[in-house]
Structure formats: structure tokens, C-alpha cells
Design a protein around this motif. Structure first.
Motif, PDB file in Angstrom:
ATOM      1  N   LEU A   1       0.830  -1.188   0.000  1.00  0.00           N
ATOM      2  CA  LEU A   1       0.000   0.000   0.000  1.00  0.00           C
ATOM      3  C   LEU A   1       0.867   1.242   0.000  1.00  0.00           C
ATOM      4  CD1 LEU A   1      -2.644  -1.171   2.609  1.00  0.00           C
ATOM      5  CD2 LEU A   1      -2.714  -1.381   0.115  1.00  0.00           C
ATOM      6  N   ALA A   2       0.223   2.388  -0.311  1.00  0.00           N
ATOM      7  CA  ALA A   2       0.975   3.634  -0.455  1.00  0.00           C
ATOM      8  C   ALA A   2       1.718   4.011   0.816  1.00  0.00           C
ATOM      9  CB  ALA A   2       0.031   4.759  -0.864  1.00  0.00           C
ATOM     10  N   GLY A   3       1.197   3.642   1.960  1.00  0.00           N
ATOM     11  CA  GLY A   3       1.854   4.002   3.194  1.00  0.00           C
ATOM     12  C   GLY A   3       2.845   2.979   3.698  1.00  0.00           C
TER      13      GLY A   3
ATOM     14  N   SER B   1       5.736  17.846  -2.266  1.00  0.00           N
ATOM     15  CA  SER B   1       5.605  16.452  -2.690  1.00  0.00           C
ATOM     16  C   SER B   1       6.882  15.662  -2.432  1.00  0.00           C
ATOM     17  CB  SER B   1       5.220  16.369  -4.174  1.00  0.00           C
ATOM     18  OG  SER B   1       6.168  16.998  -4.996  1.00  0.00           O
ATOM     19  N   LEU B   2       8.028  16.320  -2.405  1.00  0.00           N
ATOM     20  CA  LEU B   2       9.284  15.638  -2.069  1.00  0.00           C
ATOM     21  C   LEU B   2       9.237  15.120  -0.639  1.00  0.00           C
ATOM     22  CD1 LEU B   2      12.263  14.885  -2.709  1.00  0.00           C
ATOM     23  CD2 LEU B   2      12.879  17.162  -1.851  1.00  0.00           C
ATOM     24  N   GLU B   3       8.848  15.982   0.280  1.00  0.00           N
ATOM     25  CA  GLU B   3       8.772  15.564   1.682  1.00  0.00           C
ATOM     26  C   GLU B   3       7.686  14.504   1.884  1.00  0.00           C
ATOM     27  OE1 GLU B   3      10.692  19.541   1.453  1.00  0.00           O
ATOM     28  OE2 GLU B   3       8.872  18.664   0.588  1.00  0.00           O
ATOM     29  N   ARG B   4       6.604  14.631   1.137  1.00  0.00           N
ATOM     30  CA  ARG B   4       5.554  13.625   1.254  1.00  0.00           C
ATOM     31  C   ARG B   4       6.052  12.267   0.767  1.00  0.00           C
ATOM     32  NH1 ARG B   4      -0.788  13.688  -0.899  1.00  0.00           N
ATOM     33  NH2 ARG B   4      -1.476  12.234   0.714  1.00  0.00           N
TER      34      ARG B   4
ATOM     35  N   ARG C   1      -0.162   7.261  -5.740  1.00  0.00           N
ATOM     36  CA  ARG C   1      -1.070   6.319  -5.079  1.00  0.00           C
ATOM     37  C   ARG C   1      -1.762   6.979  -3.888  1.00  0.00           C
ATOM     38  NH1 ARG C   1      -2.091   0.900  -3.769  1.00  0.00           N
ATOM     39  NH2 ARG C   1      -3.914   1.013  -2.420  1.00  0.00           N
ATOM     40  N   ALA C   2      -1.031   7.774  -3.140  1.00  0.00           N
ATOM     41  CA  ALA C   2      -1.641   8.447  -1.996  1.00  0.00           C
ATOM     42  C   ALA C   2      -2.745   9.403  -2.456  1.00  0.00           C
ATOM     43  CB  ALA C   2      -0.577   9.197  -1.201  1.00  0.00           C
ATOM     44  N   LEU C   3      -2.488  10.127  -3.557  1.00  0.00           N
ATOM     45  CA  LEU C   3      -3.510  11.009  -4.106  1.00  0.00           C
ATOM     46  C   LEU C   3      -4.716  10.211  -4.596  1.00  0.00           C
ATOM     47  CD1 LEU C   3      -1.224  13.458  -6.131  1.00  0.00           C
ATOM     48  CD2 LEU C   3      -2.524  14.014  -4.061  1.00  0.00           C
ATOM     49  N   ALA C   4      -4.455   9.045  -5.198  1.00  0.00           N
ATOM     50  CA  ALA C   4      -5.546   8.183  -5.656  1.00  0.00           C
ATOM     51  C   ALA C   4      -6.408   7.728  -4.489  1.00  0.00           C
ATOM     52  CB  ALA C   4      -4.983   6.981  -6.403  1.00  0.00           C
TER      53      ALA C   4
ATOM     54  N   TYR D   1      -7.115  10.504 -14.232  1.00  0.00           N
ATOM     55  CA  TYR D   1      -6.970  11.883 -14.711  1.00  0.00           C
ATOM     56  C   TYR D   1      -6.918  12.892 -13.563  1.00  0.00           C
ATOM     57  CZ  TYR D   1      -7.668  16.076 -17.525  1.00  0.00           C
ATOM     58  OH  TYR D   1      -7.509  17.313 -18.106  1.00  0.00           O
ATOM     59  N   SER D   2      -7.866  12.824 -12.644  1.00  0.00           N
ATOM     60  CA  SER D   2      -7.896  13.792 -11.543  1.00  0.00           C
ATOM     61  C   SER D   2      -6.677  13.655 -10.643  1.00  0.00           C
ATOM     62  CB  SER D   2      -9.182  13.618 -10.724  1.00  0.00           C
ATOM     63  OG  SER D   2     -10.316  13.938 -11.492  1.00  0.00           O
ATOM     64  N   VAL D   3      -6.180  12.424 -10.495  1.00  0.00           N
ATOM     65  CA  VAL D   3      -4.962  12.192  -9.704  1.00  0.00           C
ATOM     66  C   VAL D   3      -3.784  12.890 -10.362  1.00  0.00           C
ATOM     67  CG1 VAL D   3      -3.374  10.443  -8.824  1.00  0.00           C
ATOM     68  CG2 VAL D   3      -5.836   9.993  -8.840  1.00  0.00           C
TER      69      VAL D   3
END
Length: 482
Positions: free
Chosen positions: A12-14, A89-92, A120-123, A140-142
Motif C-alpha cells: 500500500l501507499a503508506g 511532494s518531495l517531503e511527502r 497512489r496516496a492522491l488516488a 486523470y484527476s490524480v
């Protein structure tokens, strides 16, 4: 280990995923295609479609991490992970992957992993479920969110660029000579809420001013990034300064729209690499902040790309920018020579190196002065055939024109899209014709010179017609009814 990597649901993304696991071998070991492998493994780990992931990276950097050096907006690596006062986004990515920020900046495999993790986190935040994640059209929205734009019109521009690449395919070489490819594929993006967002320049609030150059789209820079003036009454304009943005077209537009900030920056125009699209952001009468001592006397033109990467400097960009420069020079009586059309690096006291060693001044000045080059040997009449005459047309930016023709003898209409840039290269081009009450007929694909002919009987009937070249699209309403 490899068996577990092939079970995406477990990653998973995390999750904390060691870099060596994503590479699929002990850290430090060599692979035959390390970048392609990194895309494949990051895709599997974070359930981001591989071709979409590559298209995002290519749209951002042409797969060049620039040795860990930041872009103008503070973006790092092939995935352009950003660290600036507005975007982190780098730190994220560091939080999501547990990889050090320094590694994400400089290591390509880590950077691709970080980009996939952020996507993936944005998704997840946008509620993209497991089935939807398998479909590139649903992202697209991601992708729009990943671009970190401050305006929805720019976010749509960014996402449209990525999906144009996904549709047309990618073949890119990394700085180490590895080739990474995405096969062309038909994708109709699900724009979600962005479907209601008009294309850049169409929003009335963004198009309040008339552009100085007829071929440009108007998108105003933030008021803190330029100085209102009354040139050439207040200051004569006698120079044109050529810049390279150290960033993308969408990113540069967004950067000039952002403010106030400690380092106000803008240029009068921004030119896109792929098709030469031109956006005006500061009126020529006003002083853009782009060239230090020459701000008062010059017009500045930014070009999408990086000074150390020749692939951004396309013929379409050169031709479009040269036409813009020629227009400016003619209106202000500026001599069309290298003493008056200069690079940012040639401005006195300048500490910049752009446009850099890969900018071809010989080609550019030839175009400025009306030099030759390939022209399209095909005309709308030759494509549609004998008896057809043009009755309407529409420009597709600098990429081409779409034509509606009619044959009075047969009562048939014909539509053809004729390219004016990237001639001889297979690029996304289309033409369509829809007779009222009938099914639309479209000719769409990657074509070297034109799309069409699309022919239908339409005597005494209304028609819709249009087409696309590069990222430009024209769609008519029902018209020409008799």
C-alpha cells in the motif's frame, strides 16, 4: 521476495518498502535496464499503471533527473518531486516511502518510487478503488493533482499533456542511454470534476486582456511578478531576450501565476516544446521581471525545457518562437540580428546560462528571418479530391489547420486536418464530420502530414466538424445548414 512483490494488494501507499526490494535484487547490484525496471516495480508496488507513470515522468523531465539539481520551482528527479514554500511532494514522498530526502533527490530509482507513492496516496484520497486503479483513464484527476497547479485551468493543461503522451506513445533515452518506451494506446480520460474546467485561456476571467501577439493564449501572471508600465512611451523596447525555463510549460505558467514571493519572476511569453503553443502572461507595455538591467527595454520569451537537455528544443518550438520574435521585432522596429535578439546569458550582469549550449541559434535566427524549411506538400483540396472547395477552416494553434470542404456536384462535405509542424513525424492528428441525425465519422491516429479525408453526404443538412493536431482541438457547432 519477488513472489510477494507480485501481490500488489499487499503493498500500500503508506507501506515501508525497502529500495532494494523495489529493485528486486541486493542494493548496489547492476541491472540491464535499471530505469525501465524501476518503473515496472514501482508500478506494481503502488498499483499505478506503468505507462501512466512513465508518461508523467516524461511530461515532467523527459526522464532526466539533472543530477539531482532542482528545477526553477524546486522539483527534483525524473518524477519532479517538489519542495518549495507552497508544495511539498518531495517531503511527502519521503514520509510515504521512508527514504531519505537526499536519496529521493539524487537516486533515479528512489525518485520513481517516490513519485509512484505520491500518485497512489492522491488516488486513495480521491477514492480510486482497486478496480479503478487498473484503468489509466480513471487517473486523470490524480494526475491533475500531482501537477501541483494553483489554478484548475493549469491543472487540466498538465493532465491533458500527460494523456496526450499516453495516447501518442513515448520513446525516451535516459542520460545513461537506456531507452524507455510506452506504446501508443487509445485512452479517453475520465476528467471527473475537471470536465467542467475550460481549457487554458477559455475562461473569461483569464482572457480579460487582448493579447499583443495574435497566436497567443492570454493567462495573466500574478500582479507581484511584473511592474505596470507604459512602454514604449516610457521606455523604448529594443531587445528580445530568449530564456529556457528549467521546467515544463504548465509548471512555468503556474510559477508565474504564483505570488507574492521573495523572488518575483515572469516573462511576457511562454512557448511549449511539443507543438510551439504560446501563452502570453505579461502585456508588452508592462515590465516583466526576467532580465535584470534589461527589464525596461526588452520583451522576454520563456521556452519549456532545461538548458542541459537538447530533446526539449523541437522544430515546432523553434518555428513558433521565431514567428513570435519576428512579430515583436517588426512591431517595434527591432533589428533581427544577434545584437538585438539575445540569450539571457548575454544580458549584462546576468548570472544565468540559458538558453544554453543546445539552443541552435543558427536555426532559430534563420526562422526569425524567414528561412526555409519543410512545408506540407498536401492541401485540403488534394486530400479531399477533385471538385471539393474549402468553405470554412479553423486554426489548430501552431500545429495545423482543420478544413471543411464542399462538393457542389455531389452534395458531399469533406473534412481534412493539415499539419503545419512536426511534418514527416507521426503525431496525434484527427478529423471528424457529423451530419445532423447521423453518427459522427472520425479519422484519428498518428499521422505524418494530415488526417482525413472524412466525407459524408450533407446537402441541405447541418454539420458539425473539427479535428485535432498536437494538443489543439477545434469543434464546431451544427452549422452550414444549406
Amino acid at each position: 521476495m519477488k513472489a510477494r512483490l507480485r501481490r500488489p494488494a499487499a503493498l500500500l501507499a503508506g507501506a515501508i518498502i525497502p529500495l532494494s526490494l523495489l529493485i528486486g535484487q541486493p542494493a548496489g547490484a547492476a541491472t540491464a535496464a535499471p530505469v525501465a525496471d524501476a518503473f515496472a516495480r514501482a508500478s506494481a508496488a503502488y498499483e499505478v499503471p506503468r505507462d501512466l507513470l512513465v508518461s508523467v515522468a516524461y511530461a515532467e523531465t523527459h526522464l532526466d533527473g539533472h543530477g539531482g539539481k532542482p528545477s526553477a520551482s524546486g522539483g527534483y528527479g525524473v518524477m519532479h518531486l517538489v519542495s518549495n514554500p507552497r508544495t511539498h511532494s518531495l517531503e511527502r514522498a519521503a514520509t510515504l516511502t521512508k527514504l531519505p530526502v537526499a536519496t529521493l533527490k539524487s537516486d533515479t530509482t528512489a525518485n520513481i518510487t517516490g513519485g509512484a507513492a505520491v500518485l497512489r496516496a492522491l488516488a486513495d484520497e480521491l477514492g480510486l478503488g482497486a478496480d479503478a486503479r487498473k484503468d489509466p483513464a480513471k487517473w486523470y484527476s490524480v494526475v491533475a493533482e500531482y501537477g501541483n497547479a494553483s489554478q484548475p485551468e493549469v491543472a487540466r493543461l498538465y493532465a491533458d499533456t500527460v494523456y496526450d503522451l499516453l495516447g501518442g506513445g513515448v520513446s525516451a533515452s535516459t542520460p545513461d542511454g537506456e531507452t524507455v518506451k510506452v506504446a501508443p494506446r487509445a485512452v479517453e480520460p475520465d476528467r471527473g470534476s475537471y470536465a467542467k474546467v475550460k481549457q487554458l485561456g477559455e475562461n473569461a476571467t483569464l482572457a480579460a486582456a487582448t493579447v499583443d501577439y495574435p497566436g497567443a493564449t492570454w493567462v495573466p501572471a500574478h500582479s507581484s511578478n511584473y511592474a505596470v508600465s507604459d512602454r514604449p512611451t516610457s521606455d523604448a523596447i529594443d531587445r528580445i531576450v530568449i530564456h529556457v525555463a528549467q521546467g515544463t510549460y504548465a509548471g512555468t505558467i503556474d510559477w508565474f501565476q504564483t505570488g507574492p514571493r521573495p523572488n518575483p519572476t515572469s516573462a511576457h511569453y511562454v512557448v511549449r516544446s511539443s507543438d510551439g503553443a504560446v501563452t502570453q502572461m505579461v502585456r508588452e507595455k508592462d515590465r516583466a521581471f526576467h532580465a535584470g538591467d534589461y527589464n525596461r527595454r526588452s520583451v522576454g520569451i520563456e521556452h519549456e525545457g532545461w538548458v542541459d537537455q537538447a530533446s526539449w528544443f523541437t522544430d515546432a518550438m523553434y518555428r513558433s518562437s521565431a514567428a513570435l520574435t519576428r512579430n515583436i521585432a517588426d512591431r517595434y522596429g527591432i533589428p533581427k540580428d544577434r545584437a538585438h535578439i539575445i540569450g539571457h546569458n548575454e544580458v549584462p550582469t546576468a548570472d544565468h546560462t540559458d538558453p544554453g549550449p543546445y539552443w541552435n541559434w543558427t536555426t532559430y535566427m534563420s526562422y526569425v528571418n524567414g528561412g526555409g524549411g519543410p512545408t506540407n506538400p498536401h492541401t485540403p483540396e488534394s486530400v479531399c479530391g477533385s471538385g471539393y472547395k474549402v468553405i470554412d477552416s479553423a486554426p489548430l494553434g501552431t500545429a495545423g489547420n482543420v478544413y471543411l470542404l464542399y462538393n457542389s456536384t455531389s452534395g458531399r462535405n469533406c473534412v481534412a486536418t493539415i499539419k503545419t509542424s512536426s511534418l514527416g513525424q507521426a503525431t496525434a492528428t484527427s478529423a471528424y464530420l457529423e451530419v445532423q441525425g447521423q453518427t459522427r465519422v472520425t479519422d484519428s491516429g498518428n499521422f505524418s502530414y494530415y488526417a482525413g479525408p472524412v466525407i459524408a453526404a450533407a446537402a441541405d443538412k447541418c454539420v458539425k466538424w473539427g479535428g485535432k493536431a498536437g494538443s489543439y482541438t477545434y469543434d464546431s457547432g451544427f452549422e452550414h445548414c444549406s
